[in-house]
Design a protein around this motif. Structure first.
Motif, PDB file in Angstrom:
ATOM      1  N   ASN A 187       0.811  -1.218   0.000  1.00 45.95           N
ATOM      2  CA  ASN A 187       0.000   0.000   0.000  1.00 45.95           C
ATOM      3  C   ASN A 187       0.847   1.273   0.000  1.00 45.95           C
ATOM      4  O   ASN A 187       0.364   2.334  -0.420  1.00 45.95           O
ATOM      5  N   VAL A 188       2.083   1.184   0.474  1.00 50.41           N
ATOM      6  CA  VAL A 188       2.888   2.395   0.666  1.00 50.41           C
ATOM      7  C   VAL A 188       3.247   3.060  -0.670  1.00 50.41           C
ATOM      8  O   VAL A 188       2.927   4.248  -0.873  1.00 50.41           O
ATOM      9  N   PRO A 189       3.911   2.372  -1.617  1.00 51.17           N
ATOM     10  CA  PRO A 189       4.201   3.052  -2.888  1.00 51.17           C
ATOM     11  C   PRO A 189       2.937   3.404  -3.666  1.00 51.17           C
ATOM     12  O   PRO A 189       2.884   4.450  -4.322  1.00 51.17           O
ATOM     13  N   VAL A 190       1.922   2.540  -3.580  1.00 54.86           N
ATOM     14  CA  VAL A 190       0.658   2.837  -4.268  1.00 54.86           C
ATOM     15  C   VAL A 190       0.019   4.091  -3.675  1.00 54.86           C
ATOM     16  O   VAL A 190      -0.492   4.952  -4.402  1.00 54.86           O
ATOM     17  N   GLY A 191       0.061   4.219  -2.354  1.00 54.54           N
ATOM     18  CA  GLY A 191      -0.502   5.394  -1.710  1.00 54.54           C
ATOM     19  C   GLY A 191       0.218   6.669  -2.075  1.00 54.54           C
ATOM     20  O   GLY A 191      -0.408   7.722  -2.282  1.00 54.54           O
ATOM     21  N   VAL A 192       1.539   6.606  -2.168  1.00 53.23           N
ATOM     22  CA  VAL A 192       2.313   7.793  -2.558  1.00 53.23           C
ATOM     23  C   VAL A 192       1.934   8.239  -3.969  1.00 53.23           C
ATOM     24  O   VAL A 192       1.699   9.435  -4.230  1.00 53.23           O
ATOM     25  N   VAL A 193       1.844   7.289  -4.896  1.00 46.53           N
ATOM     26  CA  VAL A 193       1.438   7.612  -6.270  1.00 46.53           C
ATOM     27  C   VAL A 193       0.026   8.192  -6.283  1.00 46.53           C
ATOM     28  O   VAL A 193      -0.266   9.165  -6.991  1.00 46.53           O
ATOM     29  N   ALA A 194      -0.853   7.616  -5.480  1.00 45.73           N
ATOM     30  CA  ALA A 194      -2.245   8.075  -5.440  1.00 45.73           C
ATOM     31  C   ALA A 194      -2.351   9.512  -4.951  1.00 45.73           C
ATOM     32  O   ALA A 194      -3.141  10.306  -5.485  1.00 45.73           O
ATOM     33  N   VAL A 195      -1.567   9.879  -3.937  1.00 47.86           N
ATOM     34  CA  VAL A 195      -1.599  11.251  -3.428  1.00 47.86           C
ATOM     35  C   VAL A 195      -1.139  12.237  -4.501  1.00 47.86           C
ATOM     36  O   VAL A 195      -1.774  13.274  -4.740  1.00 47.86           O
ATOM     37  N   VAL A 196      -0.044  11.916  -5.169  1.00 47.18           N
ATOM     38  CA  VAL A 196       0.486  12.812  -6.205  1.00 47.18           C
ATOM     39  C   VAL A 196      -0.511  12.961  -7.349  1.00 47.18           C
ATOM     40  O   VAL A 196      -0.791  14.069  -7.825  1.00 47.18           O
ATOM     41  N   LEU A 197      -1.077  11.845  -7.799  1.00 43.20           N
ATOM     42  CA  LEU A 197      -2.012  11.877  -8.922  1.00 43.20           C
ATOM     43  C   LEU A 197      -3.278  12.654  -8.564  1.00 43.20           C
ATOM     44  O   LEU A 197      -3.745  13.502  -9.340  1.00 43.20           O
ATOM     45  N   ALA A 198      -3.848  12.378  -7.397  1.00 40.98           N
ATOM     46  CA  ALA A 198      -5.071  13.070  -6.994  1.00 40.98           C
ATOM     47  C   ALA A 198      -4.836  14.568  -6.831  1.00 40.98           C
ATOM     48  O   ALA A 198      -5.691  15.390  -7.182  1.00 40.98           O
ATOM     49  N   ALA A 199      -3.674  14.942  -6.301  1.00 41.90           N
ATOM     50  CA  ALA A 199      -3.360  16.365  -6.112  1.00 41.90           C
ATOM     51  C   ALA A 199      -3.267  17.097  -7.445  1.00 41.90           C
ATOM     52  O   ALA A 199      -3.627  18.279  -7.554  1.00 41.90           O
ATOM     53  N   ARG A 200      -2.782  16.418  -8.489  1.00 41.93           N
ATOM     54  CA  ARG A 200      -2.606  17.035  -9.799  1.00 41.93           C
ATOM     55  C   ARG A 200      -3.896  17.082 -10.605  1.00 41.93           C
ATOM     56  O   ARG A 200      -4.121  18.018 -11.372  1.00 41.93           O
TER      57      ARG A 200
END
Length: 474
Positions: A187-200
């Motif tokens: 979940n950790v790398p997936v969560g990091v990608v998800a935060v960046v994508l959602a923010a953009r």
């Protein structure tokens, strides 16, 4: 204001649908779908990993129950709260905070060396999930053009179904030899990608600006938590035990106080006017009966393959896939056709399919039943689930104004989560009254009346679904 001035201000003032077109529908779906997949996956993934965790952490039976319940309880209790805070402080902001909290809690789960550490981290995961689940649907509904909204919600439903589908399989694979910590590390790398994508990709939105209903938040969260606590402990501690009865009565009293307060306060967290809309009231009743009957039955049927037929956890998870994978295919299709066919037709048909499938399984199940005999009712049940997810979400979104969509989604998700907990507890009690884990024959003896009970509850929901409004004429 000129277009040049708007350009200088940046994307903050850009209309959500315009920004979605610029970013692409696929990017928007990924921004809300990846976090949704994570939280639905973690709702079930730990179940088949419990034996390995028990051995490595030296956990007791009570600890194992808390590894599951800590997530469900905090998730269910805080869905309404998270939706209300999102309306107040910004849905995108709280959505991002939920993803980040879920990701950090996942790392804490993986690092746990004592049962209490894993229980605490799972509870924090549930808090993050409570912010992700309702707001993902609200942000999606606001980010896509209205003509694409039903199709987008259908795809969102398929993503949710994927999390449900692969959860038991992933958990089973872990039990069969993988390191259980990787359930959470992934979940950790997936969560990091998800935060960046959602923010953009996603644009900020809010509900009606009003005073935060702090007392309402406390009463709703405490009431739901108390009821779910009582329900999940009823099967083990006894429905007439002081702790269970006290918890249930306290939950009812708190929710009654919540309703009374919401009627009186000028700035309610949950606008009770939502329930004056027939579609909203009916879809919430149907969502509850669906969750009680279906997920209570799935809880017992999944164990049937291990206890009665002797399959490994991974083999058992694979055998449930005709049921759990079907919504991935059917839910997007249902989202595409819901505006033409009508939500009432699809949802009612889905509940009928589910009731028939559960009755079929109850009719054929014995200690000697072969897996091949269960495939067709499993597929029928999966189709029924697929016909339910996206149209139900569409009804919830269509029943509320833009300002109320966050709290409407949170209400519906809370009711479904409470239904899941109640279904597992009630059907497990029916099972325990007629059977046990002592032998395959005794397990089948308990499973049959429990699944019949689930079928009856879902059939009642099918009747209620007939009260949904018909398709709007163009």
């Amino acid at each position: 204001m000129t277009s040049t001035a708007l350009d200088e201000l940046g994307p903050t003032l850009e209309p959500p649908a315009q920004r979605a077109r610029r970013a692409g529908l696929g990017a928007v779906l990924a921004a809300v779908g990846i976090p949704t997949f994570m939280v639905t996956l973690d709702n079930l993934v730990v179940t088949n990993a419990l034996p390995v965790i028990k051995s490595e952490l030296g956990a007791s039976l009570s600890d194992l129950q808390w590894f599951v319940n800590a997530y469900t309880l905090s998730f269910a209790a805080l869905l309404l709260t998270a939706a209300a805070i999102g309306d107040r402080l910004g849905r995108r902001r709280i959505f991002l905070a939920g993803i980040a909290l879920f990701t950090l809690a996942s790392a804490a789960c993986a690092l746990a060396t004592e049962p209490w550490m894993l229980t605490g981290a799972r509870a924090i995961q549930g808090v993050g999930a409570a912010a992700v689940m309702p707001l993902s649907l609200t942000l999606l509904a606001g980010a896509v053009p209205e003509r694409l909204r039903s199709a987008a919600i259908g795809i969102w439903g398929g993503i949710s179904g994927l999390g449900v589908a692969v959860g038991p399989v992933v958990g089973g694979a872990v039990v069969d030899g993988l390191n259980w910590q990787w359930i959470f590390w992934l979940n950790v790398p997936v969560g990091v990608v998800a935060v960046v994508l959602a923010a953009r990709v996603l644009t900020e939105s809010r509900g009606t600006v009003k005073r935060l209903d702090l007392l309402g938040l406390v009463l709703a969260a405490a009431g739901v938590l108390s009821i779910v606590w009582g329900v999940v402990h009823g099967a083990d501690d006894g429905w007439t035990s002081a702790g269970v009865l006290g918890s249930l009565f306290a939950g009812v009293a708190l929710l009654a106080a919540f309703v009374g307060w919401e009627r009186r306060t000028a700035s309610p967290m949950l606008p009770l006017r939502l329930f004056s809309v027939r579609a909203f009231s009916v879809i919430n009743i149907t969502s509850f009966t669906f969750s009680v009957g279906v997920f209570g039955s799935v809880f017992l049927l999944a164990q049937f393959f291990q206890v009665v037929q002797g399959y490994s956890p991974l083999e058992s998870g694979v055998r449930t896939m005709p049921w759990t994978m079907a919504p991935m295919v059917v839910a997007p299709i249902a989202g595409l056709i819901v505006d033409r066919v009508g939500a009432r037709t699809l949802i009612t048909t889905g509940q009928v399919f589910l009731a028939v499938a559960l009755g079929w399984l109850a009719l054929i199940t014995t200690a000697s039943t072969q897996y091949s005999e269960m495939v067709l009712p499993f597929i029928l049940a999966g189709v029924g689930m697929g016909l339910t997810f996206a149209p139900a979400a569409s009804v919830v979104m269509a029943s509320a104004s833009d300002a109320d969509r966050g709290v409407a989604s949170g209400t519906n998700n809370t009711i479904r989560e409470v239904g899941v907990a109640m279904g597992v507890a009630v059907l497990a009690s029916v099972f325990a009254s007629a059977g046990s884990y002592e032998s395959p024959v005794r397990y089948a003896d308990g499973l049959v009346p429990a699944v019949w009970t689930g079928a009856a509850i879902v059939a009642a929901g099918a009747v209620v679904a007939l009260l949904l409004p018909g398709r709007k004429q163009r």
